[in-house]
Design a protein around this motif. Structure first.
Motif, PDB file in Angstrom:
ATOM      1  N   GLU A   1      15.461  -4.009   2.328  1.00 56.33           N
ATOM      2  CA  GLU A   1      14.101  -4.065   2.871  1.00 56.33           C
ATOM      3  C   GLU A   1      13.996  -4.707   4.256  1.00 56.33           C
ATOM      4  O   GLU A   1      13.177  -4.280   5.067  1.00 56.33           O
ATOM      5  N   PHE A   2      14.770  -5.724   4.514  1.00 53.99           N
ATOM      6  CA  PHE A   2      14.620  -6.465   5.765  1.00 53.99           C
ATOM      7  C   PHE A   2      14.866  -5.605   7.012  1.00 53.99           C
ATOM      8  O   PHE A   2      14.088  -5.682   7.964  1.00 53.99           O
ATOM      9  N   PRO A   3      15.920  -4.776   7.049  1.00 54.82           N
ATOM     10  CA  PRO A   3      16.116  -3.946   8.258  1.00 54.82           C
ATOM     11  C   PRO A   3      14.948  -2.989   8.517  1.00 54.82           C
ATOM     12  O   PRO A   3      14.603  -2.741   9.674  1.00 54.82           O
ATOM     13  N   ARG A   4      14.330  -2.477   7.456  1.00 57.70           N
ATOM     14  CA  ARG A   4      13.179  -1.594   7.640  1.00 57.70           C
ATOM     15  C   ARG A   4      12.012  -2.340   8.272  1.00 57.70           C
ATOM     16  O   ARG A   4      11.329  -1.806   9.149  1.00 57.70           O
ATOM     17  N   LEU A   5      11.794  -3.547   7.824  1.00 58.67           N
ATOM     18  CA  LEU A   5      10.709  -4.339   8.397  1.00 58.67           C
ATOM     19  C   LEU A   5      11.006  -4.712   9.852  1.00 58.67           C
ATOM     20  O   LEU A   5      10.106  -4.726  10.684  1.00 58.67           O
ATOM     21  N   ARG A   6      12.265  -4.991  10.139  1.00 56.89           N
ATOM     22  CA  ARG A   6      12.634  -5.351  11.506  1.00 56.89           C
ATOM     23  C   ARG A   6      12.472  -4.158  12.450  1.00 56.89           C
ATOM     24  O   ARG A   6      11.977  -4.298  13.560  1.00 56.89           O
ATOM     25  N   ARG A   7      12.890  -2.969  11.999  1.00 56.86           N
ATOM     26  CA  ARG A   7      12.741  -1.774  12.825  1.00 56.86           C
ATOM     27  C   ARG A   7      11.273  -1.460  13.101  1.00 56.86           C
ATOM     28  O   ARG A   7      10.923  -0.991  14.175  1.00 56.86           O
TER      29      ARG A   7
ATOM     30  N   SER B   1      18.924 -10.202  -5.582  1.00 57.87           N
ATOM     31  CA  SER B   1      18.031 -10.610  -4.493  1.00 57.87           C
ATOM     32  C   SER B   1      18.633 -10.287  -3.132  1.00 57.87           C
ATOM     33  O   SER B   1      17.927  -9.837  -2.227  1.00 57.87           O
ATOM     34  N   LEU B   2      19.905 -10.495  -2.989  1.00 62.03           N
ATOM     35  CA  LEU B   2      20.575 -10.174  -1.732  1.00 62.03           C
ATOM     36  C   LEU B   2      20.532  -8.666  -1.475  1.00 62.03           C
ATOM     37  O   LEU B   2      20.307  -8.219  -0.347  1.00 62.03           O
ATOM     38  N   GLY B   3      20.726  -7.872  -2.523  1.00 65.55           N
ATOM     39  CA  GLY B   3      20.642  -6.423  -2.382  1.00 65.55           C
ATOM     40  C   GLY B   3      19.259  -5.978  -1.946  1.00 65.55           C
ATOM     41  O   GLY B   3      19.115  -5.117  -1.070  1.00 65.55           O
ATOM     42  N   ILE B   4      18.230  -6.543  -2.558  1.00 62.99           N
ATOM     43  CA  ILE B   4      16.853  -6.223  -2.175  1.00 62.99           C
ATOM     44  C   ILE B   4      16.606  -6.624  -0.723  1.00 62.99           C
ATOM     45  O   ILE B   4      15.993  -5.877   0.046  1.00 62.99           O
ATOM     46  N   PHE B   5      17.089  -7.790  -0.350  1.00 58.85           N
ATOM     47  CA  PHE B   5      16.913  -8.257   1.024  1.00 58.85           C
ATOM     48  C   PHE B   5      17.584  -7.313   2.017  1.00 58.85           C
ATOM     49  O   PHE B   5      17.002  -6.953   3.042  1.00 58.85           O
TER      50      PHE B   5
ATOM     51  N   TRP C   1       8.303 -12.468   7.391  1.00 59.74           N
ATOM     52  CA  TRP C   1       8.208 -13.858   6.937  1.00 59.74           C
ATOM     53  C   TRP C   1       7.707 -13.928   5.503  1.00 59.74           C
ATOM     54  O   TRP C   1       8.270 -14.649   4.680  1.00 59.74           O
ATOM     55  N   TYR C   2       6.643 -13.189   5.200  1.00 61.82           N
ATOM     56  CA  TYR C   2       6.110 -13.197   3.836  1.00 61.82           C
ATOM     57  C   TYR C   2       7.164 -12.722   2.843  1.00 61.82           C
ATOM     58  O   TYR C   2       7.367 -13.325   1.787  1.00 61.82           O
ATOM     59  N   PHE C   3       7.819 -11.633   3.169  1.00 61.75           N
ATOM     60  CA  PHE C   3       8.830 -11.068   2.287  1.00 61.75           C
ATOM     61  C   PHE C   3       9.966 -12.057   2.044  1.00 61.75           C
ATOM     62  O   PHE C   3      10.375 -12.283   0.897  1.00 61.75           O
ATOM     63  N   THR C   4      10.462 -12.664   3.111  1.00 68.33           N
ATOM     64  CA  THR C   4      11.596 -13.584   2.988  1.00 68.33           C
ATOM     65  C   THR C   4      11.220 -14.818   2.182  1.00 68.33           C
ATOM     66  O   THR C   4      11.971 -15.240   1.284  1.00 68.33           O
ATOM     67  N   ILE C   5      10.076 -15.396   2.473  1.00 69.14           N
ATOM     68  CA  ILE C   5       9.657 -16.613   1.760  1.00 69.14           C
ATOM     69  C   ILE C   5       9.398 -16.331   0.287  1.00 69.14           C
ATOM     70  O   ILE C   5       9.869 -17.058  -0.597  1.00 69.14           O
ATOM     71  N   LEU C   6       8.668 -15.250  -0.009  1.00 70.16           N
ATOM     72  CA  LEU C   6       8.379 -14.928  -1.402  1.00 70.16           C
ATOM     73  C   LEU C   6       9.634 -14.534  -2.178  1.00 70.16           C
ATOM     74  O   LEU C   6       9.784 -14.890  -3.343  1.00 70.16           O
ATOM     75  N   LEU C   7      10.537 -13.811  -1.533  1.00 66.30           N
ATOM     76  CA  LEU C   7      11.794 -13.457  -2.196  1.00 66.30           C
ATOM     77  C   LEU C   7      12.604 -14.707  -2.511  1.00 66.30           C
ATOM     78  O   LEU C   7      13.179 -14.829  -3.600  1.00 66.30           O
ATOM     79  N   PHE C   8      12.645 -15.666  -1.583  1.00 71.69           N
ATOM     80  CA  PHE C   8      13.372 -16.913  -1.824  1.00 71.69           C
ATOM     81  C   PHE C   8      12.751 -17.687  -2.992  1.00 71.69           C
ATOM     82  O   PHE C   8      13.469 -18.172  -3.872  1.00 71.69           O
TER      83      PHE C   8
END
Length: 74
Positions: A18-24, A11-15, A32-39
């Motif tokens: 994906e997260f930097p791409r969404l932030r850029r 999960s940490l690897g997936i985060f 928010w959706y990605f982080t909450i659903l991944l958690f």
């Protein structure tokens, strides 16, 4: 124990991928959706790896429709 570490590592690897791409792309709502659903899914996967018996959502749907079915006498 090792299963839990493996699930959290995946999960940490997936985060981290994906997260930097969404932030850029400045997609705040998707972040928010990605982080909450991944958690949530990580939490469920950890419980499953520990052998915790989780309820099946289809059982609730079946009981709901079974009640309606009995009302109509079918």
């Amino acid at each position: 124990m090792w299963h839990t570490i493996l699930v959290i590592s995946a999960s940490l690897g997936i985060f981290l991928l994906e997260f930097p791409r969404l932030r850029r792309a400045k997609k705040k709502k998707e972040m928010w959706y990605f982080t909450i659903l991944l958690f949530i899914m990580t939490f469920i996967a950890v419980l499953e790896s520990r052998g915790v018996k989780l309820p099946n959502p289809l059982d609730y749907i079946q009981s709901f429709y079974r009640t309606i079915h009995s009302w109509f006498g079918l």
